[in-house]
Write a protein that holds these residues in place. Structure first.
Motif, PDB file in Angstrom:
ATOM      1  N   SER A 154      -8.654  10.420   6.334  1.00  0.00           N
ATOM      2  CA  SER A 154      -9.314  11.165   7.417  1.00  0.00           C
ATOM      3  C   SER A 154      -8.337  12.108   8.117  1.00  0.00           C
ATOM      4  CB  SER A 154      -9.954  10.203   8.415  1.00  0.00           C
ATOM      5  OG  SER A 154      -8.977   9.434   9.067  1.00  0.00           O
ATOM      6  N   ILE A 155      -7.072  11.735   8.208  1.00  0.00           N
ATOM      7  CA  ILE A 155      -6.059  12.627   8.785  1.00  0.00           C
ATOM      8  C   ILE A 155      -5.900  13.869   7.911  1.00  0.00           C
ATOM      9  CG2 ILE A 155      -3.587  12.888   9.221  1.00  0.00           C
ATOM     10  CD1 ILE A 155      -3.569  10.059  10.285  1.00  0.00           C
TER      11      ILE A 155
ATOM     12  N   LYS B 262      -5.443   3.328   4.320  1.00  0.00           N
ATOM     13  CA  LYS B 262      -5.664   4.426   3.377  1.00  0.00           C
ATOM     14  C   LYS B 262      -6.832   5.303   3.828  1.00  0.00           C
ATOM     15  CE  LYS B 262      -3.668   2.430  -0.743  1.00  0.00           C
ATOM     16  NZ  LYS B 262      -3.849   2.085  -2.145  1.00  0.00           N
ATOM     17  N   SER B 263      -7.876   4.714   4.353  1.00  0.00           N
ATOM     18  CA  SER B 263      -9.002   5.487   4.877  1.00  0.00           C
ATOM     19  C   SER B 263      -8.572   6.319   6.081  1.00  0.00           C
ATOM     20  CB  SER B 263     -10.139   4.559   5.299  1.00  0.00           C
ATOM     21  OG  SER B 263     -10.530   3.750   4.248  1.00  0.00           O
TER      22      SER B 263
ATOM     23  N   LEU C 125       4.291   8.015  14.587  1.00  0.00           N
ATOM     24  CA  LEU C 125       3.966   7.897  13.175  1.00  0.00           C
ATOM     25  C   LEU C 125       2.530   7.417  13.003  1.00  0.00           C
ATOM     26  CD1 LEU C 125       7.208   6.180  11.865  1.00  0.00           C
ATOM     27  CD2 LEU C 125       6.572   8.559  11.650  1.00  0.00           C
ATOM     28  N   ALA C 126       1.896   7.846  11.918  1.00  0.00           N
ATOM     29  CA  ALA C 126       0.510   7.455  11.655  1.00  0.00           C
ATOM     30  C   ALA C 126       0.405   5.940  11.494  1.00  0.00           C
ATOM     31  CB  ALA C 126      -0.009   8.161  10.410  1.00  0.00           C
ATOM     32  N   TYR C 127       1.384   5.325  10.875  1.00  0.00           N
ATOM     33  CA  TYR C 127       1.344   3.877  10.683  1.00  0.00           C
ATOM     34  C   TYR C 127       1.409   3.146  12.024  1.00  0.00           C
ATOM     35  CZ  TYR C 127       2.420  -0.769   8.945  1.00  0.00           C
ATOM     36  OH  TYR C 127       2.388  -2.107   8.695  1.00  0.00           O
TER      37      TYR C 127
END
Length: 84
Positions: free
Chosen positions: A33-34, A28-29, A3-5
């Motif tokens: 960018s993803i 959030k940044s 997961l991105a988190y």
């Protein structure tokens, strides 16, 4: 896959895992960018990544991938299929 988190948290902990100081939240940044990377990758897949006219001239639907299983006349239908 991760997961991105979880990936972001691992980057944050690799930066400073002492826990003494607070780490600024740039999640959030990171997600923005993803999204930008995914959009550029989609343009590359569709052949518009290095378009001399620029990506602004990419019309709606030009990045869509045609389904190979769906019938497309003049692509995977024989000539004269309407008469059969």
């Amino acid at each position: 896959k991760v997961l991105a988190y979880e990936f972001y948290q691992s980057l944050a902990h690799n930066s400073d895992n002492s826990g003494v100081s607070d780490i600024k939240d740039h999640y959030k940044s990171f997600i923005c960018s993803i999204h930008e990377w995914h959009h550029l990758w989609m343009l590359k897949w569709s052949g518009h990544g290095h378009d001399p006219a620029g990506i602004i001239n990419t019309a709606s639907g030009e990045c869509a991938v045609l389904c190979p299983a769906c019938p497309h006349p003049a692509i995977n239908f024989p000539d004269g299929w309407e008469n059969t």
